[in-house]
Design a protein around this motif. Structure first.
Motif, PDB file in Angstrom:
ATOM      1  N   PRO A 104       0.835  -1.204   0.000  1.00  0.00           N
ATOM      2  CA  PRO A 104       0.000   0.000   0.000  1.00  0.00           C
ATOM      3  C   PRO A 104       0.873   1.259   0.000  1.00  0.00           C
ATOM      4  O   PRO A 104       2.026   1.235   0.460  1.00  0.00           O
ATOM      5  N   LEU A 105       0.323   2.344  -0.516  1.00  0.00           N
ATOM      6  CA  LEU A 105       1.097   3.580  -0.665  1.00  0.00           C
ATOM      7  C   LEU A 105       1.718   4.072   0.645  1.00  0.00           C
ATOM      8  O   LEU A 105       2.881   4.492   0.646  1.00  0.00           O
ATOM      9  N   PRO A 106       0.998   4.062   1.791  1.00  0.00           N
ATOM     10  CA  PRO A 106       1.644   4.524   3.040  1.00  0.00           C
ATOM     11  C   PRO A 106       2.885   3.706   3.399  1.00  0.00           C
ATOM     12  O   PRO A 106       3.868   4.248   3.900  1.00  0.00           O
ATOM     13  N   MET A 107       2.852   2.410   3.119  1.00  0.00           N
ATOM     14  CA  MET A 107       4.010   1.567   3.422  1.00  0.00           C
ATOM     15  C   MET A 107       5.137   1.829   2.438  1.00  0.00           C
ATOM     16  O   MET A 107       6.323   1.731   2.786  1.00  0.00           O
ATOM     17  N   GLN A 108       4.789   2.193   1.209  1.00  0.00           N
ATOM     18  CA  GLN A 108       5.811   2.525   0.214  1.00  0.00           C
ATOM     19  C   GLN A 108       6.652   3.717   0.677  1.00  0.00           C
ATOM     20  O   GLN A 108       7.867   3.740   0.476  1.00  0.00           O
ATOM     21  N   VAL A 109       5.997   4.691   1.298  1.00  0.00           N
ATOM     22  CA  VAL A 109       6.708   5.873   1.815  1.00  0.00           C
ATOM     23  C   VAL A 109       7.729   5.455   2.864  1.00  0.00           C
ATOM     24  O   VAL A 109       8.894   5.878   2.846  1.00  0.00           O
ATOM     25  N   LYS A 110       7.310   4.611   3.798  1.00  0.00           N
ATOM     26  CA  LYS A 110       8.200   4.168   4.884  1.00  0.00           C
ATOM     27  C   LYS A 110       9.347   3.319   4.343  1.00  0.00           C
ATOM     28  O   LYS A 110      10.494   3.441   4.782  1.00  0.00           O
ATOM     29  N   LEU A 111       9.036   2.463   3.375  1.00  0.00           N
ATOM     30  CA  LEU A 111      10.074   1.620   2.785  1.00  0.00           C
ATOM     31  C   LEU A 111      11.117   2.457   2.064  1.00  0.00           C
ATOM     32  O   LEU A 111      12.328   2.209   2.180  1.00  0.00           O
ATOM     33  N   LEU A 112      10.666   3.462   1.332  1.00  0.00           N
ATOM     34  CA  LEU A 112      11.581   4.345   0.612  1.00  0.00           C
ATOM     35  C   LEU A 112      12.565   4.997   1.572  1.00  0.00           C
ATOM     36  O   LEU A 112      13.774   5.059   1.310  1.00  0.00           O
ATOM     37  N   ARG A 113      12.060   5.468   2.693  1.00  0.00           N
ATOM     38  CA  ARG A 113      12.926   6.155   3.654  1.00  0.00           C
ATOM     39  C   ARG A 113      13.978   5.209   4.233  1.00  0.00           C
ATOM     40  O   ARG A 113      15.150   5.571   4.399  1.00  0.00           O
ATOM     41  N   VAL A 114      13.586   3.974   4.522  1.00  0.00           N
ATOM     42  CA  VAL A 114      14.534   2.996   5.063  1.00  0.00           C
ATOM     43  C   VAL A 114      15.624   2.695   4.036  1.00  0.00           C
ATOM     44  O   VAL A 114      16.809   2.615   4.372  1.00  0.00           O
ATOM     45  N   ILE A 115      15.245   2.547   2.768  1.00  0.00           N
ATOM     46  CA  ILE A 115      16.222   2.253   1.725  1.00  0.00           C
ATOM     47  C   ILE A 115      17.203   3.417   1.564  1.00  0.00           C
ATOM     48  O   ILE A 115      18.406   3.218   1.411  1.00  0.00           O
ATOM     49  N   GLN A 116      16.680   4.652   1.622  1.00  0.00           N
ATOM     50  CA  GLN A 116      17.527   5.829   1.422  1.00  0.00           C
ATOM     51  C   GLN A 116      18.426   6.100   2.615  1.00  0.00           C
ATOM     52  O   GLN A 116      19.620   6.372   2.464  1.00  0.00           O
ATOM     53  N   GLY A 171      -0.708   5.606 -10.698  1.00  0.00           N
ATOM     54  CA  GLY A 171      -0.718   6.193  -9.355  1.00  0.00           C
ATOM     55  C   GLY A 171      -0.772   5.172  -8.243  1.00  0.00           C
ATOM     56  O   GLY A 171      -1.066   5.515  -7.093  1.00  0.00           O
ATOM     57  N   LEU A 172      -0.482   3.912  -8.547  1.00  0.00           N
ATOM     58  CA  LEU A 172      -0.547   2.845  -7.552  1.00  0.00           C
ATOM     59  C   LEU A 172       0.813   2.526  -6.937  1.00  0.00           C
ATOM     60  O   LEU A 172       0.888   1.801  -5.944  1.00  0.00           O
ATOM     61  N   PHE A 173       1.882   3.041  -7.546  1.00  0.00           N
ATOM     62  CA  PHE A 173       3.225   2.809  -7.021  1.00  0.00           C
ATOM     63  C   PHE A 173       4.026   4.086  -7.139  1.00  0.00           C
ATOM     64  O   PHE A 173       4.004   4.752  -8.184  1.00  0.00           O
ATOM     65  N   ARG A 174       4.718   4.452  -6.063  1.00  0.00           N
ATOM     66  CA  ARG A 174       5.453   5.717  -6.027  1.00  0.00           C
ATOM     67  C   ARG A 174       6.606   5.709  -7.024  1.00  0.00           C
ATOM     68  O   ARG A 174       7.386   4.746  -7.081  1.00  0.00           O
ATOM     69  N   GLU A 175       6.730   6.795  -7.775  1.00  0.00           N
ATOM     70  CA  GLU A 175       7.784   6.879  -8.774  1.00  0.00           C
ATOM     71  C   GLU A 175       9.164   6.883  -8.133  1.00  0.00           C
ATOM     72  O   GLU A 175      10.099   6.237  -8.632  1.00  0.00           O
ATOM     73  N   ASP A 176       9.311   7.584  -6.994  1.00  0.00           N
ATOM     74  CA  ASP A 176      10.632   7.647  -6.350  1.00  0.00           C
ATOM     75  C   ASP A 176      11.043   6.273  -5.809  1.00  0.00           C
ATOM     76  O   ASP A 176      12.212   5.896  -5.883  1.00  0.00           O
ATOM     77  N   LEU A 177      10.101   5.493  -5.306  1.00  0.00           N
ATOM     78  CA  LEU A 177      10.424   4.137  -4.845  1.00  0.00           C
ATOM     79  C   LEU A 177      10.745   3.239  -6.037  1.00  0.00           C
ATOM     80  O   LEU A 177      11.646   2.391  -5.963  1.00  0.00           O
ATOM     81  N   TYR A 178      10.033   3.437  -7.136  1.00  0.00           N
ATOM     82  CA  TYR A 178      10.283   2.664  -8.350  1.00  0.00           C
ATOM     83  C   TYR A 178      11.745   2.800  -8.789  1.00  0.00           C
ATOM     84  O   TYR A 178      12.406   1.811  -9.108  1.00  0.00           O
ATOM     85  N   TYR A 179      12.261   4.031  -8.776  1.00  0.00           N
ATOM     86  CA  TYR A 179      13.644   4.243  -9.205  1.00  0.00           C
ATOM     87  C   TYR A 179      14.654   3.692  -8.202  1.00  0.00           C
ATOM     88  O   TYR A 179      15.787   3.388  -8.571  1.00  0.00           O
ATOM     89  N   ARG A 180      14.241   3.538  -6.952  1.00  0.00           N
ATOM     90  CA  ARG A 180      15.148   2.993  -5.938  1.00  0.00           C
ATOM     91  C   ARG A 180      15.230   1.463  -5.991  1.00  0.00           C
ATOM     92  O   ARG A 180      16.294   0.895  -5.816  1.00  0.00           O
ATOM     93  N   VAL A 181      14.078   0.797  -6.235  1.00  0.00           N
ATOM     94  CA  VAL A 181      14.109  -0.672  -6.254  1.00  0.00           C
ATOM     95  C   VAL A 181      14.476  -1.209  -7.636  1.00  0.00           C
ATOM     96  O   VAL A 181      14.894  -2.362  -7.776  1.00  0.00           O
ATOM     97  N   ASN A 182      14.345  -0.377  -8.660  1.00  0.00           N
ATOM     98  CA  ASN A 182      14.561  -0.813 -10.038  1.00  0.00           C
ATOM     99  C   ASN A 182      15.893  -0.302 -10.594  1.00  0.00           C
ATOM    100  O   ASN A 182      16.003   0.019 -11.766  1.00  0.00           O
TER     101      ASN A 182
END
Length: 442
Positions: free
Chosen positions: A238-250, A284-295
């Motif tokens: 879900p989008l709220p979890m994507q935000v938290k995951l992005l921050r941990v990766i960064q 709009g179902l997946f964050r673009e900034d997270l997409y570039y981090r995992v991909n």
């Protein structure tokens, strides 16, 4: 034993001194230089086990050095020092072939972990580990070569492919062939975790942080510390979890639920999905900034229908494994049965092949699998099969429960005479014994 040799490339004397002291305390010899030209000269003359380079240098940048090392086919792992928060630069470095990156101001604990991981790399790209992809088709040879290459990096890898192609196997191979092989490989199906428990499952929680939290609990990230976290079906986050995951990766830090301070975390992120993440971003179902981090690096696992020459090695391996599970001899398969398999489209890929062969063993009345024992889906049923395979294992669990109940009922009715119970169910005695062992019926 000869000490490892590291090259430090930075035009700031204070940084050079800090890095040299850190390396020397880890029993690593150090050479320093201040620009790209001198670094290339040093790397050309001598073999280094590690290179640490700043991004901004007087005659170029660290990316140029990374690309040059790749072009020269040197096996020296190179880590890039980036400005704090410059995510774009870090991603570019990883895409260019950097082993990893570290941000200023330097975190010495994180730096030591990076150095230790880099020094664990083998001198050459030699396949290792228990997990192996079978087949010598051109696509599989290319995929195995790419796995060996990306295993030497710490870059996040996103694995795409249809359901049943073996994406988790690819992720496991990347882990086992890399410097984190001694650490944990932790796979998680992102679609199987309830939304309200997701943060606790990923990051852990402290006792009393919410109703039911009766003790401290480690999250998946902490379990994978020093190893690899594989996020299967990452598009289901879900989008709220994507935000938290992005921050941990960064930030490489996380905060367990109910804890005030953050804790550092050292994991490599691998992810997979059968969906098109680019389309998910556009919708709009997946964050673009997270997409570039995992991909950062993308790998595609080909479907089975595109590598039919690999069919027989897969068939032989699956039959051997199934026979081992049943403690029976490996069944033969007739040329006619093989020919029938080779004409099939396999919408469910390798997973469907396993199901077909498992069913064939159960249906064959002797040790030889005939063409009539190979049951294939046709027409619209193929699409239905693929859809069911993509929906997860829940339906399979329900079917096994129904099958178990039917077998137990037949055994009870026939006073546990297996021959009579098999006849009442329309099965051979061998098939009944196979189903009983698979379902754990004594």
């Amino acid at each position: 034993m000869t000490k490892p040799l590291a090259l430090v490339v930075d035009d700031e004397p204070d940084i050079c001194e800090l890095l040299a002291i850190t390396l020397e305390r880890m029993n690593i010899q150090t050479r320093t230089c201040f620009d790209v030209a001198t670094a290339k000269e040093q790397l050309s003359r001598q073999e280094f086990q590690l290179c640490l380079t700043d991004m901004r240098l007087p005659d170029g940048d660290g990316l140029e050095l990374v690309e040059w090392i790749q072009a020269q086919k040197l096996t020296t792992p190179v880590a890039v020092i980036t400005a704090h928060g410059n995510v774009e630069t870090a991603v570019r470095a990883l895409k260019s072939g950097a082993f990893d990156f570290i941000s200023k101001p330097l975190d010495l604990n994180a730096l030591r972990k990076l150095i230790t991981s880099a020094l664990r790399l083998p001198a050459t790209e030699t396949p290792g580990g228990k997990a192996q992809l079978l087949g010598d088709s051109p696509k599989m040879l290319e995929l195995r070569q790419l796995i060996g290459k990306v295993a030497r990096s710490q870059a996040p890898v996103h694995i795409t492919g249809e359901s049943g192609t073996g994406k988790e196997l690819v992720a496991r191979m990347i882990h086992e062939q890399g410097p984190r092989a001694d650490g944990q490989f932790v796979p998680v199906n992102c679609g199987a975790i309830p939304g309200e428990l997701m943060e606790s499952e990923f990051f852990g929680h402290r006792r009393g942080s919410f109703t039911g939290a009766v003790s401290d609990k480690q999250g998946l990230f902490q379990t994978a510390e020093g190893g690899t976290l594989f996020l299967d079906e990452v598009a289901d986050l879900p989008l709220p979890m994507q935000v938290k995951l992005l921050r941990v990766i960064q930030e490489k830090k996380l905060r367990p639920v109910g804890q005030a301070e953050e804790v550092p975390v050292d994991v490599r992120i691998l992810s997979a999905t059968h969906r098109d993440l680019g389309e998910q971003v556009a919708a709009g179902l997946f964050r673009e900034d997270l997409y570039y981090r995992v991909n950062v690096i993308a790998l595609k696992v080909p479907p089975l229908r595109e590598r039919i020459p690999d069919l027989m090695p897969l068939v032989n391996q699956i039959l051997e494994r199934l026979a081992g599970n049943l403690d029976t001899g490996i069944p033969e398969i007739t040329p006619e049965a093989v020919a029938k398999l080779k004409t099939y489209h396999f919408p469910g890929n390798v997973r469907e092949l396993e199901n077909i062969l498992e069913r064939a063993i159960a249906l064959s009345g002797d040790e030889v699998i005939q063409a009539d024992d190979i049951h294939l889906q046709t027409g619209a049923n193929q699409g239905a099969t693929a859809g069911l395979l993509q929906s997860g294992e829940q339906l399979g669990d329900q079917l096994e429960s129904v099958e178990r109940d039917a077998i137990i009922q037949a055994l009870e009715q026939q006073r546990y005479n297996k021959t009579a119970a098999a006849r009442s169910l329309g099965l051979t005695l061998r098939a009944l014994r196979y189903r009983m062992q698979k379902l754990g019926i004594d």
